[in-house]
Design an enzyme around this catalytic site. Sequence first.
Site, PDB file in Angstrom:
ATOM      1  CG  ASP A 142      -2.084  -1.179   1.096  1.00  0.00           C
ATOM      2  OD1 ASP A 142      -2.330  -1.289  -0.033  1.00  0.00           O
ATOM      3  OD2 ASP A 142      -2.277  -1.753   2.072  1.00  0.00           O
ATOM      4  CB  SER A 412       5.602 -13.487  45.471  1.00  0.00           C
ATOM      5  OG  SER A 412       4.863 -12.582  45.465  1.00  0.00           O
ATOM      6  CG  ASP A 700       5.012 -12.640  41.596  1.00  0.00           C
ATOM      7  OD1 ASP A 700       5.484 -13.991  41.583  1.00  0.00           O
ATOM      8  OD2 ASP A 700       4.906 -12.052  42.627  1.00  0.00           O
TER       9      ASP A 700
END
Length: 868
Positions: A142, A412, A700
Site C-alpha cells: 500500500d 514473591s 512474578d
Amino acid sequence: MSLQASEGCPGLGTNVFVPQSPQTDEEGSRSGRSFSEFEDTQDLDTPGLPPFCPMAPWGSEEGLSPCHLLTVRVIRMKNVRQADMLSQTDCFVSLWLPTASQKKLRTRTISNCPNPEWNESFNFQIQSRVKNVLELSVCDEDTVTPDDHLLTVLYDLTKLCFRKKTHVKFPLNPQGMEELEVEFLLEESPSPPETLVTNGVLVSRQVSCLEVHAQSRRRRKREKMKDLLVMVNESFENTQRVRPCLEPCCPTSACFQTAACFHYPKYFQSQVHVEVPKSHWSCGLCCRSRKKGPISQPLDCLSDGQVMTLPVGESYELHMKSTPCPETLDVRLGFSLCPAELEFLQKRKVVVAKALKQVLQLEEDLQEDEVPLIAIMATGGGTRSMTSMYGHLLGLQKLNLLDCASYITGLSGATWTMATLYRDPDWSSKNLEPAIFEARRHVVKDKLPSLFPDQLRKFQEELRQRSQEGYRVTFTDFWGLLIETCLGDERNECKLSDQRAALSCGQNPLPIYLTINVKDDVSNQDFREWFEFSPYEVGLQKYGAFIPSELFGSEFFMGRLVKRIPESRICYMLGLWSSIFSLNLLDAWNLSHTSEEFFHRWTREKVQDIEDEPILPEIPKCDANILETTVVIPGSWLSNSFREILTHRSFVSEFHNFLSGLQLHTNYLQNGQFSRWKDTVLDGFPNQLTESANHLCLLDTAFFVNSSYPPLLRPERKADLIIHLNYCAGSQTKPLKQTCEYCTVQNIPFPKYELPDENENLKECYLMENPQEPDAPIVTFFPLINDTFRKYKAPGVERSPEELEQGQVDIYGPKTPYATKELTYTEATFDKLVKLSEYNILNNKDTLLQALRLAVEKKKRLKGQCPS
C-alpha cells in the site's frame, strides 16, 4: 555415549555423525521426513557432504560443522487472496531467515494481479547444525497505509536434500486454490567448517571482533573533522560513530587500541557500511552540500589479523582488522549443576547427615549416598507469606529440622524473608526470634514516609544512576526501592552473589528464587519459561543456559560477555521477584474467570499445518526432527488491536538477554531436557523463542503457578523430600493441584493429588508419596489454615478462656488483615500469624519425622538396587 550414523538420508544427515541420547516419546512428535503434496526434488549429482565432528548434547562441547549455500527461488503465486475489496492485490513476498541474517529480503511488487510471477532468487549462507526455519510472508503493498500482511509460511529447511533442487507448491488455501510456488537448492559453501559450541539445545557460533579506526587524509582542525557513521550488519553493536584521527595507522599502533569494536558472527556474510560525510562547496554567494551514498564492503574476504583499508570519500580512510573471539563462552551451556553448587552439596551433606542422625535417633552414621536431599518450598503471598514463613522456619528450627534441608526455594513475598535472612552468613544456626522481632518492627511501621517528596527524589536519583549503568529502568525497579524502605531502615548494599558467604561451609540451605520469563505481547498461556536465581548462577533450565549471578543484567552476544554492567543491589531483585504490577489484562482476566478461552482464542493468529503425505515414496525419509510446514494468518485489525491492549505489560521487568545471538540446535525438540519443560505454544516456533529476543521479560511466578517447585524437580537436583509451605490466598490446595497437573502433562515424577479442594475440610499437614514411582519426591504439604490452633496455644496445651481470642486468626475472610495487598500489620496481627505458622509445624512433628524416615529408607533402598 555412543555415536551412530544416520542411515539412508540424502539430506543434511548424510555421512553426519549424531550423538545418541535419551529421548522422550511425545504425542504429536514432529520427527520424520515429509513433503508437501506438490514437493519434488532433482538430483544435481554432486560430490559427497563433508563429515561433521560429533558434539555431545548434554554438555557444552565443541565441534566443526560445515556451512551451506541456500538458494531460494520465489517462482509464482496463484489465486492470491484480495486484501482490498475494490482492487486486486499488489503482491510481494518477504523472506526472513534469522539464523542467516536479521535482514528481511523481498521480491518486487506485481500490481493488480491475482497470479503474480516473480522468478526471483535469493541467497543465504546457513549452518547445518542449527534449526533453520524460513518465513515466507505474502504481503499487499500500500502506498499510503502500511502494507497488509496476508499470511506467512514457515518452512523447516531440514527437509531439504543436499545438492538436490526441491520444488515446493504450498497449498495456502485449498478451497480457493491459493498456492505459492518456491524452489530450493542447498549446496556446499566455500567457507571452511565453523567451530560450534552446543549443549544439544542451544548453539554458539564462531564470532569475530572487527576493530575499526578512521583516519583523515587531510590536515584539518580536530573540531572540523566529522564522525563517521559505521554500521556492521548482523553485529552486536550494529552502528557506532567513529572519530577520525590524523595519525597514520598500523596493526600495532595505539590507534587500534582505541578503535571501535564490532562483534559479528564470522559466517553470517556480514558487511560494513560507512556513511560518507557531506561535502561542502561554494560558488560566490552560493553554498551547497553534496551527499554520496554509503560505502559497503563484505567482511567474508577479510582474513583474521589482516588490516584492510577502505577509502571513504576523498577525505577519510577506514582501517579494519578482524580477530577471532575466544571460543570459551561466558554463558555456561549445560544441564548439570555448576561446580560451585556441587561443592556446596558435598559440604551440606555432612551437616544434613549429622542432623538426621540426631533427629531420627539413628544408631549408625549415614553414608554419603544414603543422605536424602531435602528441600523447603515456599509460595508467594506478599507480606502474608513473608510473615508466615518466619513462623514456619522458627518451628522447623525448634525441631532441629533446618539443618536437614539442602535447599530453600521461594517466590514473591517469600523472597523478602529469604533475602533478609541470608544477609547473615550463619542465620540458620542462630535463634530466629531476634530476626522475627526486627521484621515485625518494619511490618508495623508507617509506610507513608516512603512516598514523601524527599524520599521520592532519592528514588529518582537512584533510578537515574541505574539507567546510566546500562539497565532498562521500569516500574518494578521503583517497587524494589519501595520494598527496601518498607522492610529496612537504610540502603542495603547487599547483592545476590554476596549470599555465597552463607554457603561457603555448607552452613545454610541453598536459596533459589524463581520467576518466569514471558513475552510483552503474548499471554502467559501461550508462553512462559521458568527462570531461576541462586547466589551462584541464574538461568533458564529449559535451555540449559546459565551465567554467574554477578553478570545478570550484563550484555552478551553469542554466549560471550561484551559489556559488563555492575551487579544489581538486592532490592532490585526483590522488586523483580515480587513484580505484582507486571500482569497484562488478558492474564488478569484468565486468573479471575473460567471463560478465558473466548478472549484467548478470538485474539490469536490462525495457525494451521499444510503438509500432506508425500507423493514420492521413493525419496528416503530423514531421521532429523522436522517441523511441519505451517501457515500463519494474522488476525483482523480489530482483533490485533484488542490483543495489543490485552497483552501489553506496562510494568514488566526487562533485562538484557544473555541468550542473545545463540541459535537453536537442529534437534532441539528431540532433546529430553528441553522436552521436560516444553509446555507452551511457541516451543515449536524457533524464530520466536527466547534466544531471538533482545530482552528478558521477567514476571512474578505466582501469576502462572504459585509455587517454586520447578528448580527442585530438575533431574540434576532430584529432591527426595519437599516441605511445601503454602501462603497463597483463596484455595490452599490450588498451587499443589496445579503442580500435580503440570507434572502429569510434562511426565515429571510427582505424587498424585488426592486432597479435598475446600479450605474448610483441610488438615494442618499432609504426607504425599507415590511408591510406584521411585523418582517422585515425598511431599509434606502445610496449608496456611487455622485448625487446632484455635483451642491450643502449643501442641497438647489447651488455651484458657481468656486466651481463646489469641487463637482467632482470620486469614481469608472478607475483612482479613492479611490480604495480599496489605503491607502493614498491627503487632498483634503479625504475632498471631507467626505463632499460628510455628504451631502448625510443631503440632505435626510426627508427620515430619515420618517423612524424614521414608526419605532415608527410600535412599537406602535405591542404593541397594544400584549395581556395586
